[in-house]
Design a protein around this motif. Structure first.
Motif, mmCIF file in Angstrom:
data_model
loop_
_atom_site.group_PDB
_atom_site.id
_atom_site.type_symbol
_atom_site.label_atom_id
_atom_site.label_comp_id
_atom_site.label_asym_id
_atom_site.label_seq_id
_atom_site.Cartn_x
_atom_site.Cartn_y
_atom_site.Cartn_z
ATOM 1 N N SER A 148 0.841 -1.198 0.000
ATOM 2 C CA SER A 148 0.000 0.000 0.000
ATOM 3 C C SER A 148 0.874 1.245 0.000
ATOM 4 N N LYS A 149 0.248 2.353 -0.361
ATOM 5 C CA LYS A 149 0.934 3.642 -0.320
ATOM 6 C C LYS A 149 1.353 3.968 1.112
ATOM 7 N N GLU A 150 0.488 3.657 2.066
ATOM 8 C CA GLU A 150 0.791 3.938 3.472
ATOM 9 C C GLU A 150 2.006 3.150 3.948
ATOM 10 N N GLU A 151 2.095 1.876 3.555
ATOM 11 C CA GLU A 151 3.246 1.048 3.924
ATOM 12 C C GLU A 151 4.523 1.598 3.288
ATOM 13 N N SER A 178 5.556 4.783 5.155
ATOM 14 C CA SER A 178 6.142 4.432 6.450
ATOM 15 C C SER A 178 7.592 3.984 6.277
#
Length: 69
Positions: free
Chosen positions: A47-50, A53
């Motif tokens: 994901s973009k969030e991963e 991070s």
């Protein structure tokens, strides 16, 4: 790493084949990557969030390393 460079790293774009990109992060077939300044890539991330991070951890690590020099 300058503030402008971090912003460049955090921008995103979907990269169709044959299209050049100016962003340091990108998505291909639902998987996210970011490019390293000296070449190479980190990823894929689910994901973009991963990806963001991991990118933030990468930036923090290198900022700490630069403090020790």
């Amino acid at each position: 790493m300058s503030h402008q460079r971090v912003n460049e790293l955090l921008s995103t774009a979907s990269i169709p084949p044959g299209i050049s990109r100016t962003s340091r992060s990108f998505e291909i077939d639902g998987r996210w990557y970011f490019e390293l300044r000296g070449g190479g890539q980190k990823g894929p991330f689910d994901s973009k969030e991963e990806m963001l991070s991991a990118l933030n951890e990468f930036i923090q690590f290198h900022q700490e390393m630069n403090k020790q020099l």
